[in-house]
Design a protein around this motif. Sequence first.
Motif, PDB file in Angstrom:
ATOM      1  N   THR A  53       0.863  -1.177   0.000  1.00  0.00           N
ATOM      2  CA  THR A  53       0.000   0.000   0.000  1.00  0.00           C
ATOM      3  C   THR A  53       0.897   1.223   0.000  1.00  0.00           C
ATOM      4  N   GLY A  54       0.507   2.234  -0.732  1.00  0.00           N
ATOM      5  CA  GLY A  54       1.321   3.436  -0.818  1.00  0.00           C
ATOM      6  C   GLY A  54       1.032   4.387   0.315  1.00  0.00           C
ATOM      7  N   GLY A  55       1.945   5.291   0.504  1.00  0.00           N
ATOM      8  CA  GLY A  55       1.755   6.342   1.497  1.00  0.00           C
ATOM      9  C   GLY A  55       2.021   5.869   2.908  1.00  0.00           C
ATOM     10  N   GLY A  56       2.170   6.798   3.753  1.00  0.00           N
ATOM     11  CA  GLY A  56       2.430   6.501   5.148  1.00  0.00           C
ATOM     12  C   GLY A  56       1.326   7.071   6.006  1.00  0.00           C
ATOM     13  N   ASN A  57       1.705   7.516   7.171  1.00  0.00           N
ATOM     14  CA  ASN A  57       0.767   8.091   8.111  1.00  0.00           C
ATOM     15  C   ASN A  57       0.367   9.474   7.615  1.00  0.00           C
ATOM     16  N   GLN A  58      -0.876   9.659   7.286  1.00  0.00           N
ATOM     17  CA  GLN A  58      -1.337  10.929   6.744  1.00  0.00           C
ATOM     18  C   GLN A  58      -1.895  11.862   7.816  1.00  0.00           C
ATOM     19  N   THR A  59      -1.925  11.430   9.058  1.00  0.00           N
ATOM     20  CA  THR A  59      -2.406  12.311  10.122  1.00  0.00           C
ATOM     21  C   THR A  59      -1.293  13.265  10.502  1.00  0.00           C
ATOM     22  N   THR A  60      -1.673  14.469  10.876  1.00  0.00           N
ATOM     23  CA  THR A  60      -0.681  15.472  11.225  1.00  0.00           C
ATOM     24  C   THR A  60      -0.505  15.538  12.736  1.00  0.00           C
TER      25      THR A  60
END
Length: 129
Positions: A53-60
Amino acid sequence: MKPYSMDLRERVMAAYDAGRQTKEIAERFDVSLAWVRRLKQHRRERGDIIPRTGGGNQTTKVDPIRLRELIDQKPDATLAELRESLKVDCALWTICKALRKLKLTYKKSRFTPPSRTGPMSRKSGRSGR
């Protein structure tokens, strides 16, 4: 970019298991040599050929409401000062991205003292002589 289908992945690994060379497999299925190598490595290390799956943690980590309050209190605060006030462990770039998301620009105030460097040419006299 979409990942290659599971059907293609299974056919590539079946060809590898049948004893085909990596270069031959890449040419036969019209994929890159590097992709075939990575697929083999993926199966060797993880035991499957499912695409990652692409991307990582998108929470800021930065609370936008608190950040806006800090900017209202001290508009000339540096990114480092904002990070320290927020008490978060993050990169300065994270603070910068949060400011952009809030549509706040990070500019020097007109009310800050001017830099110590003075004018480079004389006011009186000709320039370009």
